[in-house]
Motif scaffolding. Structure first.
Motif, PDB file in Angstrom:
ATOM      1  N   GLU A 172      24.627 -56.541  -0.613  1.00  0.00           N
ATOM      2  CA  GLU A 172      25.246 -56.683  -1.868  1.00  0.00           C
ATOM      3  C   GLU A 172      23.243 -56.476  -2.549  1.00  0.00           C
ATOM      4  OE1 GLU A 172      25.149 -60.801  -2.464  1.00  0.00           O
ATOM      5  OE2 GLU A 172      23.635 -61.532  -0.955  1.00  0.00           O
ATOM      6  N   VAL A 173      23.680 -56.067  -4.172  1.00  0.00           N
ATOM      7  CA  VAL A 173      22.685 -55.930  -4.790  1.00  0.00           C
ATOM      8  C   VAL A 173      22.138 -57.508  -5.282  1.00  0.00           C
ATOM      9  CG1 VAL A 173      21.475 -54.605  -7.244  1.00  0.00           C
ATOM     10  CG2 VAL A 173      23.006 -53.913  -5.070  1.00  0.00           C
ATOM     11  N   ASP A 174      21.546 -57.908  -4.191  1.00  0.00           N
ATOM     12  CA  ASP A 174      20.699 -59.007  -4.916  1.00  0.00           C
ATOM     13  C   ASP A 174      19.559 -59.296  -5.073  1.00  0.00           C
ATOM     14  OD1 ASP A 174      19.772 -58.313  -3.013  1.00  0.00           O
ATOM     15  OD2 ASP A 174      20.283 -60.589  -1.653  1.00  0.00           O
ATOM     16  N   THR A 175      18.414 -59.911  -5.217  1.00  0.00           N
ATOM     17  CA  THR A 175      17.257 -60.439  -5.770  1.00  0.00           C
ATOM     18  C   THR A 175      16.405 -59.567  -5.122  1.00  0.00           C
ATOM     19  OG1 THR A 175      17.415 -62.414  -7.139  1.00  0.00           O
ATOM     20  CG2 THR A 175      15.368 -61.557  -6.810  1.00  0.00           C
ATOM     21  N   LEU A 176      16.048 -59.819  -3.719  1.00  0.00           N
ATOM     22  CA  LEU A 176      16.406 -58.639  -3.002  1.00  0.00           C
ATOM     23  C   LEU A 176      15.997 -57.725  -2.916  1.00  0.00           C
ATOM     24  CD1 LEU A 176      15.426 -61.140   0.405  1.00  0.00           C
ATOM     25  CD2 LEU A 176      13.091 -61.057  -1.550  1.00  0.00           C
ATOM     26  N   ALA A 177      16.897 -57.383  -3.030  1.00  0.00           N
ATOM     27  CA  ALA A 177      17.717 -55.500  -2.933  1.00  0.00           C
ATOM     28  C   ALA A 177      16.833 -55.248  -4.509  1.00  0.00           C
ATOM     29  CB  ALA A 177      19.020 -55.621  -3.115  1.00  0.00           C
ATOM     30  N   ILE A 178      17.271 -55.461  -5.178  1.00  0.00           N
ATOM     31  CA  ILE A 178      16.615 -55.160  -7.157  1.00  0.00           C
ATOM     32  C   ILE A 178      15.084 -55.154  -6.539  1.00  0.00           C
ATOM     33  CG2 ILE A 178      16.261 -55.626  -9.271  1.00  0.00           C
ATOM     34  CD1 ILE A 178      19.192 -57.365  -8.961  1.00  0.00           C
ATOM     35  N   ARG A 179      14.746 -56.138  -6.277  1.00  0.00           N
ATOM     36  CA  ARG A 179      13.055 -55.896  -6.235  1.00  0.00           C
ATOM     37  C   ARG A 179      12.089 -55.045  -5.405  1.00  0.00           C
ATOM     38  NH1 ARG A 179      12.995 -62.152  -8.461  1.00  0.00           N
ATOM     39  NH2 ARG A 179      13.135 -61.447 -10.842  1.00  0.00           N
ATOM     40  N   LEU A 180      12.554 -55.361  -3.895  1.00  0.00           N
ATOM     41  CA  LEU A 180      12.168 -54.602  -2.552  1.00  0.00           C
ATOM     42  C   LEU A 180      11.483 -53.118  -2.851  1.00  0.00           C
ATOM     43  CD1 LEU A 180      12.115 -55.071   0.727  1.00  0.00           C
ATOM     44  CD2 LEU A 180      13.795 -54.060   1.148  1.00  0.00           C
ATOM     45  N   PRO A 181      12.666 -52.027  -3.585  1.00  0.00           N
ATOM     46  CA  PRO A 181      11.937 -50.975  -4.029  1.00  0.00           C
ATOM     47  C   PRO A 181      10.517 -50.748  -4.448  1.00  0.00           C
ATOM     48  CG  PRO A 181      14.720 -50.858  -3.418  1.00  0.00           C
ATOM     49  CD  PRO A 181      13.855 -52.544  -4.191  1.00  0.00           C
ATOM     50  N   SER A 182      10.377 -51.740  -4.924  1.00  0.00           N
ATOM     51  CA  SER A 182       9.164 -51.246  -6.033  1.00  0.00           C
ATOM     52  C   SER A 182       8.042 -52.197  -5.122  1.00  0.00           C
ATOM     53  CB  SER A 182       8.827 -52.569  -7.708  1.00  0.00           C
ATOM     54  OG  SER A 182       9.903 -52.382  -8.329  1.00  0.00           O
ATOM     55  N   VAL A 183       7.897 -52.937  -4.456  1.00  0.00           N
ATOM     56  CA  VAL A 183       7.258 -53.884  -3.581  1.00  0.00           C
ATOM     57  C   VAL A 183       6.786 -52.883  -2.450  1.00  0.00           C
ATOM     58  CG1 VAL A 183       6.425 -55.284  -2.392  1.00  0.00           C
ATOM     59  CG2 VAL A 183       7.935 -56.162  -3.877  1.00  0.00           C
ATOM     60  N   LEU A 184       7.167 -51.871  -2.119  1.00  0.00           N
ATOM     61  CA  LEU A 184       6.998 -51.245  -1.374  1.00  0.00           C
ATOM     62  C   LEU A 184       6.823 -50.266  -1.624  1.00  0.00           C
ATOM     63  CD1 LEU A 184      10.652 -51.225   0.607  1.00  0.00           C
ATOM     64  CD2 LEU A 184       8.528 -52.134   1.958  1.00  0.00           C
ATOM     65  N   ALA A 185       6.820 -50.005  -2.591  1.00  0.00           N
ATOM     66  CA  ALA A 185       5.908 -48.464  -3.971  1.00  0.00           C
ATOM     67  C   ALA A 185       4.699 -48.950  -3.702  1.00  0.00           C
ATOM     68  CB  ALA A 185       6.634 -48.031  -5.076  1.00  0.00           C
ATOM     69  N   ILE A 186       4.584 -50.666  -4.302  1.00  0.00           N
ATOM     70  CA  ILE A 186       3.362 -50.139  -4.130  1.00  0.00           C
ATOM     71  C   ILE A 186       2.392 -50.770  -3.682  1.00  0.00           C
ATOM     72  CG2 ILE A 186       2.158 -52.776  -4.772  1.00  0.00           C
ATOM     73  CD1 ILE A 186       2.935 -51.482  -7.003  1.00  0.00           C
ATOM     74  N   ILE A 187       3.294 -50.717  -1.605  1.00  0.00           N
ATOM     75  CA  ILE A 187       2.080 -51.112  -1.157  1.00  0.00           C
ATOM     76  C   ILE A 187       1.873 -49.520  -0.300  1.00  0.00           C
ATOM     77  CG2 ILE A 187       2.594 -51.581   2.230  1.00  0.00           C
ATOM     78  CD1 ILE A 187       4.023 -53.603   0.686  1.00  0.00           C
ATOM     79  N   LEU A 188       2.925 -49.232  -0.728  1.00  0.00           N
ATOM     80  CA  LEU A 188       2.469 -46.815  -0.794  1.00  0.00           C
ATOM     81  C   LEU A 188       1.602 -47.246  -1.017  1.00  0.00           C
ATOM     82  CD1 LEU A 188       6.321 -46.091   0.664  1.00  0.00           C
ATOM     83  CD2 LEU A 188       4.066 -46.231   2.597  1.00  0.00           C
ATOM     84  N   THR A 189       1.926 -47.358  -2.475  1.00  0.00           N
ATOM     85  CA  THR A 189       0.502 -46.544  -3.054  1.00  0.00           C
ATOM     86  C   THR A 189      -1.035 -47.176  -2.804  1.00  0.00           C
ATOM     87  OG1 THR A 189       2.477 -46.833  -5.266  1.00  0.00           O
ATOM     88  CG2 THR A 189      -0.452 -46.404  -5.834  1.00  0.00           C
TER      89      THR A 189
END
Length: 637
Positions: free
Chosen positions: A94-111
């Motif tokens: 489902e497109v829930d809160t975690l699904a919406i925000r997880l790509p941003s968090v992973l991008a910050i960690i990779l950056t």
């Protein structure tokens, strides 16, 4: 102490993989703890809702080329950000809160890992470790990096294009690899936010190679291969997108938002204020940049002239594009924040290891003392407010137990920084950087998130109550585009119809409908549209209808934006009804709250006699009163 900078200001000779591994693990622990902490506490707001609905429609329709809202093409941005949310939504089911925000968090960690790896190619472990944590704990990165918006992913791809290109250039990698990395990641960034990335990348590399007197690199077969890589990546999406839409949609996708940023109205005010806004976005680390004004500090950077030239070129070439654009906001410069972080990391390395008694060393100590005072003052302030229960402090309410924990953390941070300032050992420098980063992260994920939780509108309950008023066998439609916040929380698809201007233009199948009600709407004219496509319609409907309920669709309850639910009265009765003013009788209002909730104060109906309220009568809005048991429970999560 000696008269020269200490030896750990330079990369240690020989392999140091074990030390790098230790620091990377520590970096991942700190950054992950900050960004995964309380990730789903705040409601989904603003642009998050828009991209989430785009992702839901991608999954439902199977069309992964075109971003749509209510089935209509939304030609404002390429689809990479929506793809990220859709993929995590598929994984989670489902497109829930975690699904919406997880790509941003992973991008910050990779950056952060990217910044560390790039910096280690030039400077010591301390400088690289500091640079990565500086980026992760800049104020604006903490804010945006935890939300489901496109800046985090855009920053990852654009920073990869710049930093990998420069690292490959300085390390004399294969030129084809160098240009392919630069252009390739620039193309991925373009698929997130449009032409900003390729324009920045091309301008920076041209100016930098000119300064290095190596401009012939621009006219080689390798650069052509890189440009071809960019073209192939963009064309892989652009061609099918054009075939599914039209040339106007293609043009709007690439140029629409950028063209809106430039104008002359308010330009002088923007030029005066924007640098201050930029420096504020880099807090708490931006004061360290003041050290660069000293000749002594700049002298310590001479051995890193190539990297400093590249970093400063990147900033100087790109900053005018936001400085002289009236519509620009601080976050528009976020793709360059990794560049700033590396520069600050270098300043930390050289100032912290400079000779005792010199200005750079004093600047480092002054920064530590300033942060010590800030952390101790924050601790005492939060501790003091925990025992005060006044209306003036309700907007910054903090749970008592958290206040005690935060106060203790602030005092421990202050003591740690004092000890690090006195000792000045290599390990104390790492400790000081980590302590500042951890306290800054706690301040945001604790204090700021608590404040937002108490003030932001979570419309889940209100929208569900709104939805319950529609019989199961009836379909809800919207007259004109409906606000993306409401569309996300409503979950079910809402067909979009044109605003009816005559009785004949209303389809016979329509009974329940909704529309946006905004401040400033009048019977003569009301705003209608989505994103950049704003138009107007009459503020009247040509038939008799019944207003059932309205729900606040703004991020904050005090913002007077609502979505209205209405029912057509059949057989159709011609009439000219002003929809911009709530109908006096809003049926089912009190019954709605009593029927659905054991504690009806969660869903607040604004009475007609409440002249102090910003909401019209009949409006429903989810509200948690600061200090209530429900608020404390939610804030403590």
């Amino acid at each position: 102490m000696g008269t020269k900078a200490e030896t750990d200001s330079q990369p240690a000779p020989g392999p140091s993989r074990w030390r790098d591994a230790q620091l990377v693990i520590l970096l991942l622990l700190i950054v992950s703890s900050i960004y995964f902490s309380r990730l789903s506490v705040l409601p989904v707001v603003r642009e998050e809702c828009r991209w989430a609905r785009g992702a839901v429609q991608m999954i439902e329709s199977g069309d992964w080329i075109t971003v749509r809202q209510q089935g209509q093409v939304f030609a404002e941005r390429p689809p990479m950000g929506v793809w990220g949310i859709a993929v995590t939504g598929l994984i989670r089911g489902e497109v829930d809160t975690l699904a919406i925000r997880l790509p941003s968090v992973l991008a910050i960690i990779l950056t952060c890992l990217l910044v560390y790896g790039y910096a280690r190619g030039f400077i010591s472990h301390l400088g690289a470790f500091a640079a990565a944590l500086v980026f992760a704990t800049m104020g604006q990165v903490l804010q945006i990096g935890r939300m489901g918006e496109s800046e985090s992913l855009f920053t990852l791809f654009f920073a990869s294009s710049l930093l990998l290109w420069h690292l490959a250039y300085e390390r004399s990698w294969n030129p084809t690899v160098m240009w392919s990395l630069g252009f390739g990641f620039s193309a991925l960034a373009a698929l997130v936010k449009g032409p900003q990335a390729p324009v920045y990348f091309a301008t920076i590399t041209v100016v930098y190679l000119y300064l290095r007197k190596d401009w012939r690199q621009l006219f080689t077969s390798s650069s052509l291969v890189g440009a071809g890589t960019f073209t192939v990546i963009i064309a892989a999406w652009q061609v099918p997108y054009y075939l599914k839409t039209d040339a106007a949609s293609v043009m709007a996708t690439w140029t629409g938002l950028a063209s809106d940023r430039f104008g002359l109205g308010g330009l002088l005010e923007h030029i005066a204020k924007f640098p201050l806004e930029t420096v504020t976005c880099w807090l708490p680390w931006s004061p360290l940049l003041v050290a660069l004004l000293s000749r002594q500090t700049r002298k310590l950077l001479r051995d890193q002239s190539a990297m400093c030239t590249f970093l400063l070129t990147s900033l100087c070439v790109t900053y005018p594009s936001v400085w002289f654009a009236v519509g620009a906001r601080g976050r528009y410069f976020m793709p360059l924040y990794p560049i700033v972080a590396v520069l600050i990391g270098l300043v930390i390395e050289r100032c912290a290891t400079a000779s005792t008694g010199t200005y750079p060393r004093r600047a480092w100590h002054q920064f530590l003392i300033a942060m010590m005072v800030v952390s101790a003052a924050a601790a005492l302030f939060v501790y003091g407010t925990a025992f005060l229960a006044t209306d003036s402090l309700s907007d910054i309410y903090q749970p008592f137990n958290f206040s005690m924990l935060f106060s203790l953390a602030g005092l421990v941070t202050a003591a740690t920084l004092w000890i690090c300032c006195q000792r000045g050992t290599p390990s104390s420098r790492f400790t000081a950087v980590a302590a500042i980063a951890c306290f800054t992260g706690l301040a945001y994920t604790g204090l700021i998130v608590n404040v937002h939780t108490a003030r932001w509108n979570n419309p889940t309950i209100a929208v569900n109550a709104f939805k319950d008023q529609i019989p199961a066998d009836k379909k809800l439609v919207s007259f004109g585009p409906i606000r993306h916040t409401f569309a996300y929380y409503y979950q079910d698809s809402i067909d979009q119809l044109d605003w009816p201007t005559t009785c004949e233009s209303l389809p016979a199948s329509v009974e329940y409908f909704c529309f946006n009600r905004s401040p400033g709407d009048t019977a003569k004219q009301r705003k209608s549209g989505r994103g950049r496509s704003i138009s107007s319609t009459p503020g009247t409907l040509p038939f008799a209808w019944e207003e059932i309920a309205s729900v606040c669709s703004a991020r904050r309850l005090r913002e007077n934006h609502t979505v209205v639910l209405g029912r057509v009265i059949w057989p159709l009765q011609p009439a000219m009804v002003d929809v911009t003013k709530p109908q006096k009788n809003c049926p089912h209002g009190q019954d709605l709250a009593e029927k659905r909730f054991e504690k009806p104060h969660h869903l607040v109906q604004v009475p007609a006699s409440n002249n102090r309220s910003i909401f019209p009568a009949g409006t429903y809005a989810t509200r948690l009163t600061p200090g209530s048991s429900e608020s404390k429970s939610l804030v403590a999560r």
